[in-house]
Structures are given as structure tokens and as C-alpha cells.
Design a protein around this motif. Structure first.
Motif, PDB file in Angstrom:
ATOM      1  N   LYS A  61      37.715  40.599  47.985  1.00  0.00           N
ATOM      2  CA  LYS A  61      38.516  39.427  48.332  1.00  0.00           C
ATOM      3  C   LYS A  61      37.796  38.125  48.026  1.00  0.00           C
ATOM      4  CE  LYS A  61      41.187  41.653  52.013  1.00  0.00           C
ATOM      5  NZ  LYS A  61      41.550  41.613  53.447  1.00  0.00           N
ATOM      6  N   MET A  62      36.468  38.196  47.899  1.00  0.00           N
ATOM      7  CA  MET A  62      35.688  36.978  47.680  1.00  0.00           C
ATOM      8  C   MET A  62      35.265  36.766  46.230  1.00  0.00           C
ATOM      9  SD  MET A  62      35.465  35.150  50.350  1.00  0.00           S
ATOM     10  CE  MET A  62      34.072  34.088  49.970  1.00  0.00           C
ATOM     11  N   GLY A  63      35.475  37.757  45.384  1.00  0.00           N
ATOM     12  CA  GLY A  63      35.054  37.567  43.998  1.00  0.00           C
ATOM     13  C   GLY A  63      35.279  38.809  43.162  1.00  0.00           C
ATOM     14  N   SER A  64      35.120  38.642  41.847  1.00  0.00           N
ATOM     15  CA  SER A  64      35.283  39.771  40.935  1.00  0.00           C
ATOM     16  C   SER A  64      34.413  39.565  39.708  1.00  0.00           C
ATOM     17  CB  SER A  64      36.745  39.936  40.516  1.00  0.00           C
ATOM     18  OG  SER A  64      37.165  38.844  39.713  1.00  0.00           O
ATOM     19  N   LEU A  65      34.131  40.661  39.009  1.00  0.00           N
ATOM     20  CA  LEU A  65      33.358  40.610  37.770  1.00  0.00           C
ATOM     21  C   LEU A  65      33.923  41.634  36.807  1.00  0.00           C
ATOM     22  CD1 LEU A  65      30.956  39.709  36.003  1.00  0.00           C
ATOM     23  CD2 LEU A  65      29.572  41.446  37.173  1.00  0.00           C
ATOM     24  N   ASN A  66      34.291  41.159  35.629  1.00  0.00           N
ATOM     25  CA  ASN A  66      34.832  42.010  34.577  1.00  0.00           C
ATOM     26  C   ASN A  66      33.993  41.801  33.321  1.00  0.00           C
ATOM     27  OD1 ASN A  66      36.711  42.180  32.012  1.00  0.00           O
ATOM     28  ND2 ASN A  66      37.686  43.466  33.552  1.00  0.00           N
ATOM     29  N   ILE A  67      33.701  42.876  32.597  1.00  0.00           N
ATOM     30  CA  ILE A  67      32.978  42.781  31.334  1.00  0.00           C
ATOM     31  C   ILE A  67      33.919  43.190  30.201  1.00  0.00           C
ATOM     32  CG2 ILE A  67      31.067  43.641  29.940  1.00  0.00           C
ATOM     33  CD1 ILE A  67      30.145  41.865  32.191  1.00  0.00           C
ATOM     34  N   SER A  68      33.993  42.354  29.167  1.00  0.00           N
ATOM     35  CA  SER A  68      34.842  42.608  28.009  1.00  0.00           C
ATOM     36  C   SER A  68      34.020  42.359  26.750  1.00  0.00           C
ATOM     37  CB  SER A  68      36.060  41.681  28.047  1.00  0.00           C
ATOM     38  OG  SER A  68      36.884  41.865  26.911  1.00  0.00           O
ATOM     39  N   VAL A  69      34.380  43.061  25.655  1.00  0.00           N
ATOM     40  CA  VAL A  69      33.595  42.930  24.424  1.00  0.00           C
ATOM     41  C   VAL A  69      34.514  42.833  23.205  1.00  0.00           C
ATOM     42  CG1 VAL A  69      31.615  44.193  25.342  1.00  0.00           C
ATOM     43  CG2 VAL A  69      33.399  45.436  24.107  1.00  0.00           C
ATOM     44  N   TYR A  70      34.005  42.166  22.176  1.00  0.00           N
ATOM     45  CA  TYR A  70      34.656  42.114  20.862  1.00  0.00           C
ATOM     46  C   TYR A  70      33.597  42.352  19.800  1.00  0.00           C
ATOM     47  CZ  TYR A  70      36.843  40.382  16.602  1.00  0.00           C
ATOM     48  OH  TYR A  70      37.322  40.272  15.319  1.00  0.00           O
ATOM     49  N   TYR A 115      35.401  33.132  45.384  1.00  0.00           N
ATOM     50  CA  TYR A 115      35.856  32.517  46.634  1.00  0.00           C
ATOM     51  C   TYR A 115      37.375  32.516  46.779  1.00  0.00           C
ATOM     52  CZ  TYR A 115      36.325  29.248  50.506  1.00  0.00           C
ATOM     53  OH  TYR A 115      36.661  28.663  51.702  1.00  0.00           O
ATOM     54  N   THR A 116      38.077  32.081  45.772  1.00  0.00           N
ATOM     55  CA  THR A 116      39.523  32.097  45.763  1.00  0.00           C
ATOM     56  C   THR A 116      39.993  32.481  44.368  1.00  0.00           C
ATOM     57  OG1 THR A 116      41.533  30.724  45.844  1.00  0.00           O
ATOM     58  CG2 THR A 116      39.456  29.591  45.400  1.00  0.00           C
ATOM     59  N   PRO A 117      41.066  33.265  44.240  1.00  0.00           N
ATOM     60  CA  PRO A 117      41.564  33.623  42.907  1.00  0.00           C
ATOM     61  C   PRO A 117      41.961  32.422  42.062  1.00  0.00           C
ATOM     62  CG  PRO A 117      42.475  35.105  44.546  1.00  0.00           C
ATOM     63  CD  PRO A 117      41.769  34.019  45.312  1.00  0.00           C
ATOM     64  N   LYS A 118      42.087  31.268  42.679  1.00  0.00           N
ATOM     65  CA  LYS A 118      42.420  30.068  41.915  1.00  0.00           C
ATOM     66  C   LYS A 118      41.233  29.542  41.104  1.00  0.00           C
ATOM     67  CE  LYS A 118      46.102  28.308  44.916  1.00  0.00           C
ATOM     68  NZ  LYS A 118      47.069  27.611  44.063  1.00  0.00           N
ATOM     69  N   LEU A 119      40.020  29.911  41.493  1.00  0.00           N
ATOM     70  CA  LEU A 119      38.818  29.444  40.798  1.00  0.00           C
ATOM     71  C   LEU A 119      38.310  30.551  39.888  1.00  0.00           C
ATOM     72  CD1 LEU A 119      36.618  27.305  40.345  1.00  0.00           C
ATOM     73  CD2 LEU A 119      35.368  28.303  42.272  1.00  0.00           C
ATOM     74  N   ARG A 120      38.463  30.376  38.577  1.00  0.00           N
ATOM     75  CA  ARG A 120      38.109  31.389  37.589  1.00  0.00           C
ATOM     76  C   ARG A 120      36.917  30.932  36.749  1.00  0.00           C
ATOM     77  NH1 ARG A 120      41.865  35.207  36.909  1.00  0.00           N
ATOM     78  NH2 ARG A 120      39.952  36.269  36.328  1.00  0.00           N
ATOM     79  N   TYR A 121      36.148  31.895  36.275  1.00  0.00           N
ATOM     80  CA  TYR A 121      35.013  31.591  35.401  1.00  0.00           C
ATOM     81  C   TYR A 121      35.006  32.567  34.227  1.00  0.00           C
ATOM     82  CZ  TYR A 121      32.723  35.720  37.345  1.00  0.00           C
ATOM     83  OH  TYR A 121      32.422  37.020  37.698  1.00  0.00           O
ATOM     84  N   THR A 122      34.465  32.130  33.121  1.00  0.00           N
ATOM     85  CA  THR A 122      34.197  33.001  31.972  1.00  0.00           C
ATOM     86  C   THR A 122      32.858  32.593  31.375  1.00  0.00           C
ATOM     87  OG1 THR A 122      36.555  33.210  31.438  1.00  0.00           O
ATOM     88  CG2 THR A 122      34.984  33.805  29.716  1.00  0.00           C
TER      89      THR A 122
END
Length: 439
Positions: A61-70, A115-122
Motif C-alpha cells: 500500500k505504501m509503494g511498488s517496484l517493477n523492473i522492465s527491459v528493452y 506513498y500514494t499511487p498518485k506519485l510515480r517514478y521511473t
């Protein structure tokens, strides 16, 4: 500008407290509303900074981490092998042709929310084996409302359609000649984007320069680039994943997209005029010569600064495996600050051009055929052009893995880079065989 940033800060502060008290109860609902489980990053940013579905390493609920590759492997052959061309000042130059097999390009993205799904990072790791370059960069954005997303980091100057989402879902694995010749690039900046009206979107961007590649902050000037783009998708409200080229999704209802983009920049060569080769290599003349190299417009004269403007209009449609796309460009280079006199006829340089491309799914979700034409009409009366075509095979029945055969017949290429298919001044045939994955 000071008042604009103050207003944005107030807007952000206004919306943040609204969610704080009910944060625990609403996090799961907000998570689903923003489709974070279903779509990693809605593509309202450049495709280069938009991961694929990737692999979830952590989610709470407080954060997530996804790994993607090209990854892209490409064979490229420029024919004939030995070439030269004459630039607009009558000087003969060699063409640096290529015949190579490269692990061409790598992207690794770490993305998610905090913290909130509204705040995204890449966070992006980008590597180009042909030049030995590796960069680490990123961006963050906050979803205030469907009509307003605030972002900062590395982003695109919004001068052409392909900078605004479609990559790597191009017809082939890189851009057409006309766009590659005149487009801006990516830089550090701040942006606002959103959908204020149904099916109508906007994007505003304020950046450091036309392209940050090879430029560090000690070389930057105080001049910032300004750009904007609007687009309307009246029939279906979408144009496929990433707004990509080709109707892989087999639209049963006609999908349409109409857009317009503009960039203004006061660009600098970013190194001392005693060095004949500029640090700024984004802007080329229509004969393939760098604008900021010594002697570009007059023997022994170096352009220190120039005004760069580009406007573009794009139109596209998709229906039952067929895709038609076109984009028209008008670029103006002017207000030169030079070390000496330049010809009056070259005190303002205007180029216009376009591409048109079409594709069709011969075998649904397996095999596409496509063709393209592009040209630049310039005041040097060189009028370069290309005809291109190819086949794309999707072994997995998804866009995630593609094998592509691409053939170009080109005359007097104004474009040249280690990224794309083109070498400045080239005339002849380019053959490419490539495979790429996006996971």
C-alpha cells in the motif's frame, strides 16, 4: 515564471491534504482506479521513459517496484560502401557508411509509486553499444487530476509525434528520415499534461536545451526551451498501446488521432569556438552538416547561438489491421550569433518536409507489411528523399518480441546519427535486419 511556479505549488498543496486523513481506507481503491496493476505507466510521456509490463518485485500500500527491459540487436548495411557528397557550399565530404552487427540499444527501467499511487517514478538505465555510452536518469510525476499531471526529470521537447509515446512501436526499429533530420531531443525539464476534455489532451514542457546528450550542467546557458503539444482522438479516445504505429490490436472501430506540436529554443553550441566540432550535435542543416560546426554557413565562421523553431501536425487512423500515418514539419533556424559574416541568403533557413507511412497485418498478430516515403524541401534545393518498406514478424503473437526486415532507398540524407538508420550525405540503399524485445 515565478508566479507560475507559485501557483503550481499552491495547487499541489491544496490536493495533497485532501487524501491524507483517509489515506489508509482509500489506498487500495486509488490503486485500482489508476490501473497500476493493469498498466505499469500510462503513456503520457515519451516511450523511451515508459516501461513495458515488466516484472513486479515489490508491491504494498505504501509503494511498488517493477523492473522492465528493452533490447535491440541490429544488422545494418549502407550501400554502396564508398560514398561522398557535396555540401551546399560546394565542398566534397566523405560519407561514413556502416556495415555492422550491434547489440544496439539497452533500456532497463525501475518504476512504481511511493506513498500514494498518485506519485510515480521511473528510473532508466540506457546504453548504446555503438558509442559506448551509458546513462542513468529518471523522472517523477504526480497525478493531481485527470486534467493535470505534474512531472519533472528527463523528458522530450515536444516537436514531433514520435517523441511523445510510440517508441519502440514504430514501423521498423527507428524513425523515418524526414523526422530524424529535423526533430529535437530529450533534456531535463518540468512539464504539465492531462486530459481536460474527453479525448482531448495537452502537454507543456520547459527544458534546458534541445538535447542533453553529451551536455553537462557547466556547459548549459540560461536559455530554456519551450514546447507544447495537443492531440485529439475523436472516435475511440485511444490509439492503441503507447499510441504506437501499426494496427496490431485490430481495431473494429475506426481509431483516429490528430495532433499539433511546437518547440522554441535559443540553442548554443555548448563549447568554445576554438573547437571546430560542437558539443551540440542535435541540429543539422538539410545537407547533413552540423549547424554549429565551424564553416557550416561560411568558411571559417562559427555559429555560437541560433534560434530553433519547429512546428508539426500529425494525422493517423487505424482500422482492422490497417494503419495510415502522416506528419508535416516546418523548421526555421534564425537569429544567428556568429564569429563573422554569413551570406544574407542564409541569415534565416527554413525547411519543410513530411512523411507518410502505411501498414497492414497480413497475418493477424503475426506478420505486418509496411511502406513509407519522406522528404525535406529546403532552400539549398537539395530536396532529399527516401522510400522505405519492410516486414515485421511477431513470433510470440504479442508486441513484446519482433523480428524486422527494413529496406531504404535514400537520396542525399540530411539525417545522421548512431541511433537511426542514416548517415549524413548518404545516397543509396540501406538494408537492416533486427530483433527487439520489450518486457
Amino acid at each position: 515564471m515565478k508566479h507560475a511556479f507559485s501557483l503550481l505549488l499552491l495547487i499541489t498543496l491544496w490536493f495533497l491534504p485532501e487524501k491524507v486523513q483517509a489515506q489508509d481506507d482509500m489506498k487500495v481503491e486509488a490503486y485500482d482506479t489508476l490501473n497500476i496493476e493493469k498498466e505499469p505507466i500510462p503513456t503520457t510521456q515519451a516511450g523511451e521513459f515508459s516501461p513495458g509490463r515488466g516484472f513486479d518485485l515489490y508491491k504494498s500500500k505504501m509503494g511498488s517496484l517493477n523492473i522492465s527491459v528493452y533490447g535491440l540487436i541490429r544488422y545494418t548495411n549502407h550501400l554502396p560502401a564508398t560514398q561522398s557528397f557535396t555540401d551546399h557550399l560546394g565542398r566534397e565530404r566523405n560519407v561514413d557508411t556502416r556495415h555492422d552487427i550491434q547489440w544496439h540499444r539497452t533500456f532497463v527501467w525501475a518504476s512504481g509509486f511511493f506513498y500514494t499511487p498518485k506519485l510515480r517514478y521511473t528510473i532508466s538505465v540506457w546504453g548504446l553499444a555503438s558509442t559506448g555510452q551509458t546513462l542513468v536518469f529518471g523522472n517523477m510525476h504526480y497525478q493531481v487530476h485527470k486534467a493535470l499531471r505534474i512531472g519533472a526529470g528527463i523528458g522530450p521537447n515536444l516537436g514531433t509525434r514520435s517523441l511523445q509515446g510510440p517508441w519502440p512501436y514504430f514501423m521498423a526499429t527507428d524513425r523515418q528520415m524526414a523526422e530524424e533530420a529535423v526533430r529535437p531531443g530529450f533534456t531535463g525539464g518540468f512539464w504539465l499534461t492531462g486530459e481536460p476534455l474527453p479525448r482531448f489532451n495537452y502537454w507543456l514542457f520547459l527544458g534546458n536545451n534541445l538535447s542533453t546528450l553529451g551536455i553537462n550542467n557547466t556547459q548549459e546557458t540560461r536559455d530554456l526551451t519551450k514546447s507544447a503539444s495537443i492531440w485529439w482522438m475523436p472516435t475511440t479516445g485511444e490509439f492503441g498501446p503507447r499510441g504506437g504505429f501499426g494496427d496490431f490490436e485490430q481495431h473494429e472501430k475506426l481509431a483516429t488521432r490528430f495532433g499539433a506540436s511546437y518547440v522554441y529554443a535559443r540553442e548554443n553550441r555548448f563549447n568554445d569556438v576554438s573547437n571546430p566540432t560542437p558539443a551540440e550535435t542535435q541540429v543539422r542543416l538539410s545537407d547533413g552538416v552540423y549547424l554549429f560546426e565551424t564553416g557550416s554557413l561560411a568558411e571559417g565562421v562559427t555559429i555560437r547561438n541560433a534560434r530553433y523553431q519547429i512546428g508539426a501536425v500529425d494525422l493517423g487512423l487505424k482500422f482492422k489491421g490497417f494503419h495510415l500515418q502522416t506528419e508535416l514539419y516546418l523548421r526555421k533556424l534564425s537569429n544567428f550569433n556568429a564569429t563573422g559574416p554569413i551570406p544574407e541568403s542564409e541569415s534565416e533557413i527554413t525547411d519543410d518536409g513530411f512523411y507518410v507511412q502505411a501498414s497492414y497485418s497480413i497475418i493477424k498478430k503475426k506478420l505486418d507489411i509496411y511502406g513509407a516515403y519522406s522528404t525535406i524541401r529546403d532552400q539549398f534545393e537539395r530536396n532529399p528523399w527516401e522510400v522505405a518498406g519492410g516486414l515485421s514478424f511477431f513470433p510470440s503473437g504479442t508486441r513484446s518480441w519482433r523480428i524486422n526486415l527494413h529496406v531504404i532507398r535514400i537520396e542525399k540524407s540530411p539525417a545522421g546519427s548512431t541511433f537511426g538508420y542514416y548517415t549524413a550525405g548518404q545516397s543509396g540503399t540501406t538494408v537492416s535486419l533486427a530483433t527487439d524485445i520489450l518486457l
